[in-house]
Scaffold this active site. Structure first.
Site, PDB file in Angstrom:
ATOM      1  CG  ASN A 103      -4.371   5.525  13.715  1.00  0.00           C
ATOM      2  OD1 ASN A 103      -5.227   6.351  14.034  1.00  0.00           O
ATOM      3  ND2 ASN A 103      -3.277   5.856  13.067  1.00  0.00           N
ATOM      4  CB  CYS A 155       0.249   5.655  11.415  1.00  0.00           C
ATOM      5  SG  CYS A 155       0.637   7.276  10.861  1.00  0.00           S
ATOM      6  CD  GLU A 206      -2.864  -1.191   2.304  1.00  0.00           C
ATOM      7  OE1 GLU A 206      -2.820  -0.292   3.156  1.00  0.00           O
ATOM      8  OE2 GLU A 206      -3.687  -2.098   2.282  1.00  0.00           O
ATOM      9  CB  SER A 210       9.228   4.424  15.417  1.00  0.00           C
ATOM     10  OG  SER A 210       8.810   4.736  14.110  1.00  0.00           O
ATOM     11  CG  LEU A 211      11.580   7.752  21.619  1.00  0.00           C
ATOM     12  CD1 LEU A 211      12.992   7.205  21.629  1.00  0.00           C
ATOM     13  CD2 LEU A 211      11.575   9.224  22.097  1.00  0.00           C
ATOM     14  CG  ASN A 212       6.735   4.246  18.834  1.00  0.00           C
ATOM     15  OD1 ASN A 212       6.430   5.416  18.590  1.00  0.00           O
ATOM     16  ND2 ASN A 212       6.674   3.300  17.944  1.00  0.00           N
ATOM     17  CB  SER A 271       9.933   6.390   9.354  1.00  0.00           C
ATOM     18  OG  SER A 271       9.523   5.999  10.642  1.00  0.00           O
ATOM     19  CB  CYS A 310       7.104  -5.200   9.023  1.00  0.00           C
ATOM     20  SG  CYS A 310       8.509  -4.425   9.862  1.00  0.00           S
ATOM     21  N   GLY A 354       6.484  -2.030   6.284  1.00  0.00           N
ATOM     22  CA  GLY A 354       7.870  -2.490   6.269  1.00  0.00           C
ATOM     23  C   GLY A 354       8.843  -1.590   6.993  1.00  0.00           C
ATOM     24  CD  GLU A 355      12.993  -0.346  10.066  1.00  0.00           C
ATOM     25  OE1 GLU A 355      12.136   0.069  10.854  1.00  0.00           O
ATOM     26  OE2 GLU A 355      13.907   0.381   9.605  1.00  0.00           O
ATOM     27  CB  CYS A 406       2.800  -2.120  13.904  1.00  0.00           C
ATOM     28  SG  CYS A 406       2.878  -1.898  12.129  1.00  0.00           S
ATOM     29  CB  CYS A 409       6.161  -2.759  16.441  1.00  0.00           C
ATOM     30  SG  CYS A 409       7.820  -2.327  15.896  1.00  0.00           S
ATOM     31  CB  CYS A 415       2.808   7.346   3.267  1.00  0.00           C
ATOM     32  SG  CYS A 415       3.254   6.162   4.522  1.00  0.00           S
TER      33      CYS A 415
HETATM   34  N1  SAH Z   1       8.907   0.629  10.007  1.00  0.00           N
HETATM   35  C1  SAH Z   1       9.114   2.008  10.111  1.00  0.00           C
HETATM   36  C2  SAH Z   1       8.206   2.823   9.219  1.00  0.00           C
HETATM   37  C3  SAH Z   1       6.780   2.359   9.071  1.00  0.00           C
HETATM   38  S1  SAH Z   1       5.757   2.507  10.467  1.00  0.00           S
HETATM   39  C4  SAH Z   1       8.960   2.471  11.548  1.00  0.00           C
HETATM   40  O1  SAH Z   1       8.520   1.694  12.373  1.00  0.00           O
HETATM   41  O2  SAH Z   1       9.350   3.603  11.815  1.00  0.00           O
HETATM   42  C5  SAH Z   1       5.355   4.236  10.466  1.00  0.00           C
HETATM   43  C6  SAH Z   1       4.928   4.781  11.826  1.00  0.00           C
HETATM   44  O3  SAH Z   1       3.649   4.271  12.207  1.00  0.00           O
HETATM   45  C7  SAH Z   1       5.883   4.414  12.963  1.00  0.00           C
HETATM   46  O4  SAH Z   1       6.264   5.566  13.675  1.00  0.00           O
HETATM   47  C8  SAH Z   1       5.056   3.501  13.847  1.00  0.00           C
HETATM   48  O5  SAH Z   1       5.461   3.629  15.176  1.00  0.00           O
HETATM   49  C9  SAH Z   1       3.661   4.017  13.589  1.00  0.00           C
HETATM   50  N2  SAH Z   1       2.577   3.072  13.900  1.00  0.00           N
HETATM   51  C10 SAH Z   1       2.580   1.737  13.737  1.00  0.00           C
HETATM   52  N3  SAH Z   1       1.394   1.211  14.138  1.00  0.00           N
HETATM   53  C11 SAH Z   1       0.627   2.246  14.556  1.00  0.00           C
HETATM   54  C12 SAH Z   1      -0.705   2.357  15.048  1.00  0.00           C
HETATM   55  N4  SAH Z   1      -1.478   1.278  15.179  1.00  0.00           N
HETATM   56  N5  SAH Z   1      -1.172   3.578  15.343  1.00  0.00           N
HETATM   57  C13 SAH Z   1      -0.395   4.685  15.163  1.00  0.00           C
HETATM   58  N6  SAH Z   1       0.850   4.643  14.680  1.00  0.00           N
HETATM   59  C14 SAH Z   1       1.367   3.443  14.378  1.00  0.00           C
HETATM   60 FE1  SF4 Z   2       7.518  -2.797  11.154  1.00  0.00          FE
HETATM   61 FE2  SF4 Z   2       7.406  -0.155  11.622  1.00  0.00          FE
HETATM   62 FE3  SF4 Z   2       5.257  -1.745  12.015  1.00  0.00          FE
HETATM   63 FE4  SF4 Z   2       7.349  -1.911  13.652  1.00  0.00          FE
HETATM   64  S1  SF4 Z   2       6.013  -0.113  13.370  1.00  0.00           S
HETATM   65  S2  SF4 Z   2       6.244  -3.659  12.764  1.00  0.00           S
HETATM   66  S3  SF4 Z   2       9.026  -1.595  12.250  1.00  0.00           S
HETATM   67  S4  SF4 Z   2       6.229  -1.329  10.075  1.00  0.00           S
END
Ligand code: SAH
Ligand code: SF4
Length: 348
Positions: free
Chosen positions: A288, A331, A90, A212-214, A191, A110, A159-160, A117, A114, A103
């Site tokens: 989300n 996201c 996508e 993505s600090l999180n 990212s 991936c 993906g990463e 995600c 995480c 995007c």
């Molecule tokens: N893999 C890379 C880029 C894709 S994810 C990464 O992790 O940075 C893009 C962004 O979406 C990241 O910052 C991730 O933390 C965020 N993300 C993933 N799942 C999410 C969700 N359910 N709600 C909001 N943001 C999310």
């Molecule tokens: Fe992969 Fe980014 Fe999703 Fe983590 S947040 S599973 S690195 S796409």
């Protein structure tokens, strides 16, 4: 037969040289295809007939096929594109003022796992070829029939990107080439979830870095992002400092807000401590929701409090607006394979 879109200009020169072709031939082809949008070799009028005939046997012009295009009420447009081996990825176009951000995905699924995600649930199915990344741009640009142009590209789809760093950096080189699309490097952001040893490649490529600090402690981050067990926070932040030193650019720290997990005011204070000395801004992304995740999005009041504390402590911070939720384009909601196989979706 090779796919034209998978070549950087240099690689195309080398490939054509094997068949005795001059260097400028590759440049001519780049101009025709990327600047004039012409892929019918017989229409490339400044090429000799002999050369045109030869190209037919040497190069094909294959792009991912747009399987579906969905428009959200808020102007977001999501594409489902078919890539090699019948997989789909996508890409999402997001309008924001006079910006239009694309995007893109870097992988089908991936491997990072995480917990918050949706893409993670697919596991890693395939890393994308460079042409499949460039192709997402070309297809999305082609869909714009009202004169708008894509102004920014972010590798924040499925993906990463640093798990597929060779193809991602080659795609960036192709997108940036002045003889082709000439997309500005500073308008491209990669990212990453924090693959520390590859972060210098983002600096080398000359593009911007988002991380993505999180989470603000290793304990919480280990729990939500397993990559942290390999590359803990102090190593990640050192790599960020290195990037900033090398490039002089600001870093964007993305921070997905998960209710009761990482959204306390102490977390906000720790964000400030952790990012001290790193030129950066914070991008808050209220979680989300998706079926079966087990996480909850904090109330907007809580998000606002978190944001205002960060601001009071001197951070530059934005809350990412949720776009395209009605078409599952927000996201962490990208889930192409799931759409084809709804039975795989665990709904609790
Ligand atoms: N893999 C890379 C880029 C894709 S994810 C990464 O992790 O940075 C893009 C962004 O979406 C990241 O910052 C991730 O933390 C965020 N993300 C993933 N799942 C999410 C969700 N359910 N709600 C909001 N943001 C999310
Ligand atoms: Fe992969 Fe980014 Fe999703 Fe983590 S947040 S599973 S690195 S796409």
């Amino acid at each position: 037969m090779k796919n034209f879109y998978d070549f950087t200009l240099k690689e195309l020169q080398i490939y054509l040289a094997q068949f005795g072709k001059e260097k400028f031939r590759a440049e001519q082809l780049f101009r025709w295809v990327y600047q004039k949008g012409e892929t019918d070799v017989s229409e490339m009028s400044n090429l000799s007939k002999g050369f045109r005939d030869e190209i037919e046997g040497l190069l094909e012009f294959n792009l991912p096929r747009v399987q579906q295009q969905l428009d959200s009420l808020d102007g977001t447009r999501k594409f489902l594109m078919e890539v090699e081996s019948e997989k789909t990825v996508e890409s999402v176009l997001i309008p924001n003022g006079d910006r239009l951000t694309l995007c893109v995905s870097s992988e089908v699924g991936c491997a990072m796992g995480c917990r918050f995600c949706f893409t993670a649930k697919m596991g890693l199915m395939r890393r994308l070829h460079a042409y499949e990344i460039v192709g997402q741009f070309i297809n999305a640009a082609k869909s714009l029939d009202d004169g708008r142009r894509i102004t920014n590209i972010v590798f924040m789809g499925m993906g990463e990107p640093l798990d597929n760093v060779e193809n991602v950096t080659r795609a960036i080189e192709i997108l940036h080439d002045q003889r082709g699309i000439a997309f500005a490097l500073r308008k491209i952001t990669v990212s990453t979830s924090g693959i520390v040893p590859q972060i210098h490649r983002v600096a080398q490529a000359g593009v911007r870095l988002a991380v993505s600090l999180n989470a603000t402690t290793d304990e919480i981050r280990d729990n939500v992002m397993s990559i942290n067990r390999k590359y803990p926070l102090n190593e990640l932040l050192d790599a960020c400092k290195e990037y900033a030193k090398e490039t002089g650019e600001m870093i964007t720290f993305e921070y997905v807000l998960l209710k009761g997990v990482n959204d306390s005011l102490d977390d906000a204070r720790r964000i400030v401590k952790l990012t001290k000395g790193i030129p950066s801004k914070i991008n808050l992304i209220p979680f989300n929701e998706h079926p079966g995740s087990g996480f909850v999005r904090p109330a907007s009041q809580e998000v606002a409090e978190f944001q205002s504390l960060l601001m009071k402590l001197g951070k530059h911070v934005l809350v990412r607006r949720t776009m395209g939720r009605d078409i599952y384009a927000a996201c962490g909601q990208l889930r192409s394979e799931m759409e084809k196989h709804p039975e795989k979706m665990a709904i609790h």
